[in-house]
Design a protein around this motif. Structure first.
Motif, PDB file in Angstrom:
ATOM      1  N   ILE A  24       0.837  -1.205   0.000  1.00  0.00           N
ATOM      2  CA  ILE A  24       0.000   0.000   0.000  1.00  0.00           C
ATOM      3  C   ILE A  24       0.872   1.255   0.000  1.00  0.00           C
ATOM      4  CG2 ILE A  24      -1.656   1.330   1.373  1.00  0.00           C
ATOM      5  CD1 ILE A  24      -2.809  -1.369   2.305  1.00  0.00           C
ATOM      6  N   ALA A  25       1.920   1.259   0.830  1.00  0.00           N
ATOM      7  CA  ALA A  25       2.810   2.419   0.889  1.00  0.00           C
ATOM      8  C   ALA A  25       3.499   2.642  -0.453  1.00  0.00           C
ATOM      9  CB  ALA A  25       3.855   2.225   1.988  1.00  0.00           C
ATOM     10  N   ALA A  31       1.650   6.800  -6.834  1.00  0.00           N
ATOM     11  CA  ALA A  31       0.658   7.854  -7.036  1.00  0.00           C
ATOM     12  C   ALA A  31       1.294   9.227  -6.834  1.00  0.00           C
ATOM     13  CB  ALA A  31      -0.510   7.657  -6.077  1.00  0.00           C
ATOM     14  N   ARG A  32       2.149   9.339  -5.818  1.00  0.00           N
ATOM     15  CA  ARG A  32       2.843  10.610  -5.564  1.00  0.00           C
ATOM     16  C   ARG A  32       3.790  10.957  -6.712  1.00  0.00           C
ATOM     17  NH1 ARG A  32       4.596  14.643  -5.665  1.00  0.00           N
ATOM     18  NH2 ARG A  32       5.557  16.008  -4.103  1.00  0.00           N
ATOM     19  N   ARG A  33       4.461   9.946  -7.241  1.00  0.00           N
ATOM     20  CA  ARG A  33       5.346  10.185  -8.388  1.00  0.00           C
ATOM     21  C   ARG A  33       4.533  10.660  -9.598  1.00  0.00           C
ATOM     22  NH1 ARG A  33      10.425   6.725  -8.480  1.00  0.00           N
ATOM     23  NH2 ARG A  33      10.694   5.910  -6.375  1.00  0.00           N
ATOM     24  N   PHE A  81       6.791   7.931   0.912  1.00  0.00           N
ATOM     25  CA  PHE A  81       6.035   6.678   0.932  1.00  0.00           C
ATOM     26  C   PHE A  81       6.906   5.497   0.517  1.00  0.00           C
ATOM     27  CE2 PHE A  81       2.295   9.554   0.709  1.00  0.00           C
ATOM     28  CZ  PHE A  81       1.607   9.052   1.806  1.00  0.00           C
ATOM     29  N   ALA A  82       7.870   5.743  -0.367  1.00  0.00           N
ATOM     30  CA  ALA A  82       8.792   4.669  -0.757  1.00  0.00           C
ATOM     31  C   ALA A  82       9.639   4.248   0.445  1.00  0.00           C
ATOM     32  CB  ALA A  82       9.692   5.123  -1.901  1.00  0.00           C
ATOM     33  N   ARG A 140      13.199   1.231  -5.878  1.00  0.00           N
ATOM     34  CA  ARG A 140      11.981   1.304  -5.078  1.00  0.00           C
ATOM     35  C   ARG A 140      10.727   1.436  -5.938  1.00  0.00           C
ATOM     36  NH1 ARG A 140      13.485   5.944  -0.904  1.00  0.00           N
ATOM     37  NH2 ARG A 140      14.357   6.766  -2.849  1.00  0.00           N
ATOM     38  N   TYR A 141      10.893   1.846  -7.195  1.00  0.00           N
ATOM     39  CA  TYR A 141       9.735   1.903  -8.086  1.00  0.00           C
ATOM     40  C   TYR A 141       9.226   0.497  -8.412  1.00  0.00           C
ATOM     41  CZ  TYR A 141      13.712   1.416 -11.313  1.00  0.00           C
ATOM     42  OH  TYR A 141      14.873   1.007 -11.929  1.00  0.00           O
TER      43      TYR A 141
END
Length: 331
Positions: A24-25, A31-33, A81-82, A140-141
Motif C-alpha cells: 500500500i505504501a 501515485a505521488r510520483r 512513501f517509498a 523502489r519503483y
C-alpha cells in the motif's frame, strides 16, 4: 505454550500483513510520483557540478531553480512513501525469516522439503534479493510489484499449500536437498526482479514512443521518474544472467541427485522437463540480446515468458502433474 510450527504460522501471517502494508505504501509512492511536477522530477537530472543547470549552465532560470532547491536542502526528490514501504518490507522480511526458521527447527531439517516450505523460502529470497539490491541501486519503483508478488504467492501458499511437519521421504534425505533447492530458489528470486524490470521496460517503451509521436498524455505519470528503456533492459539482462548461472547449476545438481536417488541422470520426468524448458527459454533470451533486431521489446517479452514458465512450474506442475518429483505434500 504454542509449538514451533504454530509460531511459524503466526509469524508467517504477520509477515503477509506487513508486506500488504508495504504494498500500500509503495502504491501511494507511485501515485505521488505520478502527481509530481515536471520540475520536481527533472531536478536531480538537471543539476550539474556547482549547481548549474546541465542543459543551460549559468542561465537565470537554472540559477533560480537551483536556489529553490538549495532552500529545500537536496536536489533529490524525497519519496517518503517509498521509504515507508521499504521499512515495512524489512519488518515483514524479519517476520518472514522468523517463520521460516521456526518451521525448520520444528521439522529438524532445512525448511524447503514440500511446496508450502518452498514457497516460504522462495518468497523470502525474492524479498531478500530486492532489499539487498536497494543498497546499491534505487529500485523502489519496483516495490509495489515485488511486495504484491510476495503477498500473492505467500498468501496463496499459506492458505492452500500448508501441510503439517512430516519426516523426509527417502529420496530427499540427501545433501542435495540443501544445495539444489536453495540455488533454484535464489535463481527464481533473480528472475523475479528481471521480470519486474521487463514489465517496466515495456511500459516505459510505450511511453517513449507516444512522446515521440507528440501525444499529450503518453502514459502513467510515475514513469517519468523511472530510468529509460535501455537502462531498464540492461538491468533486467544482468539479473537474468546471474539467475541463469544459478539455474544452470540447479539443472546439473538435479541430474547428479537423480543419479544418486534413482540410478539415472535424466528420465524426462515432468519436473525435469519443465526445468529444462525454463533453461532453454532463458538461454534464448540471453542469446537474443546478442542478435540484431531482438533487443528492446522482443527481449522483454522473452524475459516475461521465462518467468511465466517458472511460475507455471511452481504452481501448476507441482500440484497437478504426477511424477518422481511429487513432493508437494498435498493429498
Amino acid at each position: 505454550m504454542p509449538d514451533l510450527d504454530s509460531i511459524s504460522i503466526l509469524t508467517l501471517w504477520t509477515a503477509i500483513a506487513v508486506y500488504a502494508g508495504s504494498f500500500i505504501a509503495y502504491a501511494f509512492d507511485l501515485a505521488r510520483r505520478s502527481s509530481a511536477t515536471t520540475a520536481e522530477v527533472e531536478a536531480p537530472v538537471l543539476v550539474a557540478a556547482g549547481g548549474a543547470d546541465a542543459r543551460g549552465a549559468g542561465s537565470p532560470a537554472s540559477g533560480a531553480a537551483a536556489g529553490k532547491r538549495g532552500k529545500r536542502g537536496s536536489g533529490k526528490p524525497r519519496y517518503i512513501f517509498a521509504r515507508i514501504g521499504t521499512a515495512l518490507a524489512i519488518l515483514g522480511w524479519l517476520f518472514h525469516l522468523t517463520s521460516t526458521l521456526t518451521r525448520g527447527f520444528a521439522a529438524g531439517r532445512v525448511p524447503w522439503a514440500n511446496l508450502y516450505e518452498f514457497a516460504m523460502v522462495g518468497t523470502l529470497l525474492i524479498m531478500a534479493v530486492y532489499l539487498v539490491v536497494l543498497t546499491r541501486i534505487d529500485l523502489r519503483y519496483l516495490g509495489t510489484f515485488i511486495s504484491g508478488l510476495v503477498v500473492v504467492l505467500l498468501g496463496a501458499a499459506a492458505a492452500n499449500f500448508y501441510v503439517a511437519v512430516t519426516p523426509l521421504v527417502d529420496p530427499l534425505k540427501s545433501v542435495w536437498l540443501v544445495i539444489h533447492v536453495f540455488v533454484a530458489s535464489l535463481s527464481t528470486a533473480l528472475f523475479a526482479l528481471a521480470f519486474a524490470l521487463s514489465v517496466m521496460q515495456l511500459m516505459q517503451s510505450r511511453r517513449e514512443r507516444r512522446l515521440a509521436e507528440g501525444i499529450e498524455k503518453p502514459g502513467p505519470g510515475f514513469l517519468r521518474t523511472l530510468p529509460n528503456t535501455v537502462r531498464l533492459e540492461n538491468m533486467a539482462y544482468h539479473f537474468t544472467v546471474v539467475g541463469f548461472i544459478f539455474w544452470t547449476f540447479t539443472l546439473i545438481a538435479g541430474s547428479i541427485w537423480a543419479q544418486d536417488a534413482w540410478g539415472r541422470y535424466w528420465g524426462f520426468d515432468v519436473k525435469e522437463t519443465w526445468t529444462f524448458i525454463i533453461w532453454v527459454l532463458y538461454a534464448g533470451y540471453i542469446h537474443a540480446r546478442a542478435t540484431r533486431g531482438w533487443r528492446g521489446n522482443p527481449s522483454a517479452w522473452l524475459s516475461i515468458t521465462g518467468f511465466t514458465a517458472v511460475i507455471f512450474n511452481f504452481a501448476i506442475v507441482n500440484v497437478f502433474f504426477k511424477g518422481l518429483h511429487a513432493y508437494s505434500g498435498l493429498s
